[in-house]
Each structure stands twice: as C-alpha cells, then as structure tokens.
Design a protein around this motif. Sequence first.
Motif, short mmCIF file in Angstrom:
data_model
loop_
_atom_site.label_atom_id
_atom_site.label_comp_id
_atom_site.label_asym_id
_atom_site.label_seq_id
_atom_site.Cartn_x
_atom_site.Cartn_y
_atom_site.Cartn_z
N CYS A 84 -5.36 9.52 5.27
CA CYS A 84 -4.22 8.94 4.56
C CYS A 84 -3.09 9.95 4.48
O CYS A 84 -3.30 11.10 4.12
CB CYS A 84 -4.67 8.55 3.15
N THR A 86 0.09 10.28 2.29
CA THR A 86 0.75 9.72 1.12
C THR A 86 2.23 10.07 1.13
O THR A 86 2.68 10.91 1.92
CB THR A 86 0.11 10.27 -0.17
N CYS A 174 -2.52 3.19 2.44
CA CYS A 174 -3.63 4.00 1.91
C CYS A 174 -4.35 3.19 0.83
O CYS A 174 -3.72 2.42 0.10
CB CYS A 174 -3.10 5.30 1.32
#
Length: 177
Positions: A84, A86, A174
């Motif tokens: 992921c 972010t 995510c």
Amino acid sequence: MKRIIMAAAGAALMAGCSASNDADADGNGEVSIKEAAKQAEAQGLRPEPGLYKATITMTGIEIPGMPPEMAGHGAGLTTTSEYCLTEEDVAKGYEEMMKRGQNGECSYERFRLAGGEIDAVMVCKTPEGTARMEMAGTATPTTSDFTAKMAMNFDGAGEGTMSFAAKHERIGDCKVK
C-alpha cells in the motif's frame, strides 16, 4: 538477494513518474537516492496512492560452476506481493519512498527517465558483496513494467547474473486498518 530485487522494483515504480534525463546533480558520477528523488519531485509527478500488486518473474540465472543440468533453473519462477502507498507515503516525497527496503545501501550509477522510459543502473552493497543491477522499462503514475539484470557474487561461487521482469500496477484503494 530478494530484498535487493524488491528494492529495485519499488525504486523503479516510485521513480517512474519523472520525465527528465540525468539526475547526477553534483557531477560526481554517481546518482544518489537523494538526487534521483529531487529529480522526480522537481517534475511535480508522484505515484498515485493506493494498493499495488508487484509481480516479479525470474527470466534467467547464470552462476559459475553451475552444472549443465541446472541451466534454466528458476527461470519462470514468479512471486507476487501487494503493498500500500498511502497519502502519507506519497507526501514524504520520493527520497523516502525510494529508500524503502534499501537501508541506505544503494546508489545509482545512472538514472534516466524520459517520456515514461526508465534507464537506470543501481549498485547495492550486500553481505555477499556488491550487486549491480541494470534496469530498463516503462512507468506511469499507476504502473511500472521493466526488466533487470543483476550481477553479483553468489556465495563464493564467483560472479554470476540473475535476470528478471517486474510489473507493478495499482489495483485499488488501500484496505482500511
């Protein structure tokens, strides 16, 4: 060795959004992770935050003294992982993202990105010695697709090479923790 491959693959994705030529700002013949990051940031381009899938396929391995019956061993071996990126990861800038998994042990001999084309040589220090990886391919804010050839010392057997293809693609948002 797997750490180096993943670091190179991640670095290519993170850097792949840039569209410039040579990043060696100080002219010392080596493009540091920081110089590559500054080059990417100067372009104002970043990868999109989200969930990414990385698929890495070994395409060849040559180790001195390897028995003939082992020729092609490992070719086609594929590993897949997800990670992921972010908003916070992207906001830290390319320098921090490109360092991920490298522990400051890697630098670039060459780092060029133009029109979405990657052409880079990364050198990493490992417990086994120095690994030199040549990378070429393409990148966008949501994908990278490149090939790499790494030369390094294989556990005392001597200098060998390993080749692989890597593809990173954004597959969604995510997952919320």
